[in-house]
Scaffold this motif. Structure first.
Motif, PDB file in Angstrom:
ATOM      1  N   VAL A 199       0.833  -1.199   0.000  1.00  0.00           N
ATOM      2  CA  VAL A 199       0.000   0.000   0.000  1.00  0.00           C
ATOM      3  C   VAL A 199       0.872   1.254   0.000  1.00  0.00           C
ATOM      4  N   ALA A 200       1.949   1.242   0.795  1.00  0.00           N
ATOM      5  CA  ALA A 200       2.847   2.396   0.857  1.00  0.00           C
ATOM      6  C   ALA A 200       3.464   2.681  -0.511  1.00  0.00           C
ATOM      7  N   PHE A 201       3.819   1.610  -1.240  1.00  0.00           N
ATOM      8  CA  PHE A 201       4.373   1.792  -2.580  1.00  0.00           C
ATOM      9  C   PHE A 201       3.381   2.515  -3.478  1.00  0.00           C
ATOM     10  N   TYR A 202       2.157   2.005  -3.497  1.00  0.00           N
ATOM     11  CA  TYR A 202       1.161   2.590  -4.385  1.00  0.00           C
ATOM     12  C   TYR A 202       0.792   4.006  -3.970  1.00  0.00           C
ATOM     13  N   GLU A 203       0.762   4.260  -2.676  1.00  0.00           N
ATOM     14  CA  GLU A 203       0.438   5.614  -2.223  1.00  0.00           C
ATOM     15  C   GLU A 203       1.499   6.611  -2.669  1.00  0.00           C
ATOM     16  N   LYS A 204       2.767   6.204  -2.616  1.00  0.00           N
ATOM     17  CA  LYS A 204       3.817   7.110  -3.065  1.00  0.00           C
ATOM     18  C   LYS A 204       3.713   7.340  -4.571  1.00  0.00           C
ATOM     19  N   ALA A 205       3.423   6.279  -5.309  1.00  0.00           N
ATOM     20  CA  ALA A 205       3.269   6.418  -6.753  1.00  0.00           C
ATOM     21  C   ALA A 205       2.077   7.309  -7.094  1.00  0.00           C
ATOM     22  N   LEU A 206       0.968   7.137  -6.373  1.00  0.00           N
ATOM     23  CA  LEU A 206      -0.217   7.951  -6.623  1.00  0.00           C
ATOM     24  C   LEU A 206      -0.001   9.408  -6.238  1.00  0.00           C
ATOM     25  N   ALA A 207       0.895   9.650  -5.284  1.00  0.00           N
ATOM     26  CA  ALA A 207       1.199  11.034  -4.923  1.00  0.00           C
ATOM     27  C   ALA A 207       1.840  11.761  -6.095  1.00  0.00           C
ATOM     28  N   ARG A 208       2.485  11.018  -6.980  1.00  0.00           N
ATOM     29  CA  ARG A 208       3.111  11.605  -8.166  1.00  0.00           C
ATOM     30  C   ARG A 208       2.171  11.596  -9.364  1.00  0.00           C
ATOM     31  N   ASN A 209       1.247  10.649  -9.394  1.00  0.00           N
ATOM     32  CA  ASN A 209       0.333  10.534 -10.531  1.00  0.00           C
ATOM     33  C   ASN A 209      -0.978   9.937 -10.055  1.00  0.00           C
ATOM     34  N   ASP A 210      -1.914  10.804  -9.714  1.00  0.00           N
ATOM     35  CA  ASP A 210      -3.211  10.369  -9.181  1.00  0.00           C
ATOM     36  C   ASP A 210      -4.205  10.015 -10.281  1.00  0.00           C
ATOM     37  N   THR A 211      -3.794  10.110 -11.536  1.00  0.00           N
ATOM     38  CA  THR A 211      -4.732   9.893 -12.639  1.00  0.00           C
ATOM     39  C   THR A 211      -4.479   8.573 -13.360  1.00  0.00           C
ATOM     40  N   ASP A 212      -3.794   7.646 -12.703  1.00  0.00           N
ATOM     41  CA  ASP A 212      -3.542   6.325 -13.282  1.00  0.00           C
ATOM     42  C   ASP A 212      -4.539   5.339 -12.687  1.00  0.00           C
ATOM     43  N   GLU A 213      -5.524   4.945 -13.486  1.00  0.00           N
ATOM     44  CA  GLU A 213      -6.574   4.063 -12.985  1.00  0.00           C
ATOM     45  C   GLU A 213      -6.031   2.704 -12.573  1.00  0.00           C
ATOM     46  N   ASN A 214      -4.932   2.260 -13.211  1.00  0.00           N
ATOM     47  CA  ASN A 214      -4.368   0.958 -12.883  1.00  0.00           C
ATOM     48  C   ASN A 214      -3.724   0.950 -11.505  1.00  0.00           C
ATOM     49  N   LEU A 215      -3.089   2.051 -11.131  1.00  0.00           N
ATOM     50  CA  LEU A 215      -2.535   2.157  -9.779  1.00  0.00           C
ATOM     51  C   LEU A 215      -3.646   2.111  -8.740  1.00  0.00           C
ATOM     52  N   HIS A 216      -4.754   2.798  -9.014  1.00  0.00           N
ATOM     53  CA  HIS A 216      -5.884   2.769  -8.081  1.00  0.00           C
ATOM     54  C   HIS A 216      -6.445   1.342  -7.961  1.00  0.00           C
TER      55      HIS A 216
END
Length: 280
Positions: A199-216
């Motif tokens: 979860v921490a990995f994905y949260e850091k990635a989403l902090a840089r790009n919140d518009t990637d539906e695959n990360l969500h």
């Protein structure tokens, strides 16, 4: 297209990066900046020289990357305007060929050898080669992720924790350019029930790009398996807001709302490591 961050008036903005293999290598350039040493009457100026690996895109855009102590391009790639480049950067004739290439080639050989050993299942030998690679480039994305995966496979919690600390300090890992690396590692963490780390990995990635539906979608999987269905549903709703026809997210969200996130009569949910358009 990959993204990078560039400072604009003190703020971080997302910048599109071309494929680096399509760019022309211009070589190594230096930049001199004056800094102040001391205070008051003892203050004096000091010229600080830094070295940069420079590429130019087919569209004529300039991209710079700092050299580390071993003269290897390392860390984030940043765009500069043509005016900034011409005004601030000076060519260093022969520097790239004489000082950079030997270390770059050595690093490539170590990574290739480590990959071969990893493919053969020799985790201990592969680990040693990746560690040698980090001695040349401590921020090398693939070597750091590979060491994390090796520690995960070996069940070495101490080394895994150390690898995670290093990885979280490497911001370039969480850019679109390296998305496949951190995504695959996060999937491995989830499968090994290291949910907080995934979860921490994905949260850091989403902090840089919140518009990637695959990360969500992927963070929703980790949250659901960690026992946080509400958090998972929130990310699935965000994924569907970004892409209403995201079939896997629709099915996953319906299952969570029904209290049946992974029904036996449904196809298993995929791990998404690439654009949804390329999922078989």
């Amino acid at each position: 297209m990959p993204q990078a961050s560039a400072a604009t008036d003190g703020e971080q903005t997302s910048v599109q990066l071309p494929a680096m293999e399509d760019c022309r290598i211009l070589g190594v350039y230096s930049m001199v900046r004056q800094t102040q040493i001391g205070q008051g009457t003892t203050s004096r100026g000091h010229d600080q020289k830094t070295y940069w690996f420079v590429r130019r895109s087919p569209e004529g855009e300039y991209f710079v990357q700092a050299l580390n102590a071993n003269s290897i391009p390392s860390g984030p790639v940043a765009p500069v305007t043509r005016g900034e480049f011409l005004a601030a950067y000076q060519p260093q004739s022969g520097y790239y060929e004489k000082r950079c290439l030997p270390f770059i080639e050595s690093l490539k050989k170590k990574i290739a050898q480590a990959d071969r050993l990893l493919a053969e299942g020799d985790l201990d030998a592969a680990e040693k080669e990746f560690i040698k690679a980090l001695l040349l480039d401590e921020k090398h994305p693939k070597a750091n992720i590979a060491l994390g995966n090796i520690s995960l496979q070996k069940g070495d919690g101490k080394k895994l924790a150390a690898a995670l600390r290093r990885i979280f300090d490497i911001d370039v890992l969480f850019t679109e350019q390296e998305r496949h690396l951190f995504n695959e590692f996060a999937i491995s963490l989830r499968k090994e029930q290291k949910f907080a780390e995934a979860v921490a990995f994905y949260e850091k990635a989403l902090a840089r790009n919140d518009t990637d539906e695959n990360l969500h979608f992927n963070i929703a999987r980790a949250k659901a398996e960690a026992g946080d269905p509400a958090g998972a549903m929130g990310h699935l709703e965000r994924a569907l807001a970004l892409r209403p026809d995201f079939a896997h997210a629709q099915r996953f969200l319906s299952g969570l709302r029904a209290g049946e996130p992974d029904r036996d009569d449904a196809l298993p949910l995929p791990d998404i490591t690439a654009s949804i358009d390329h999922i078989p």
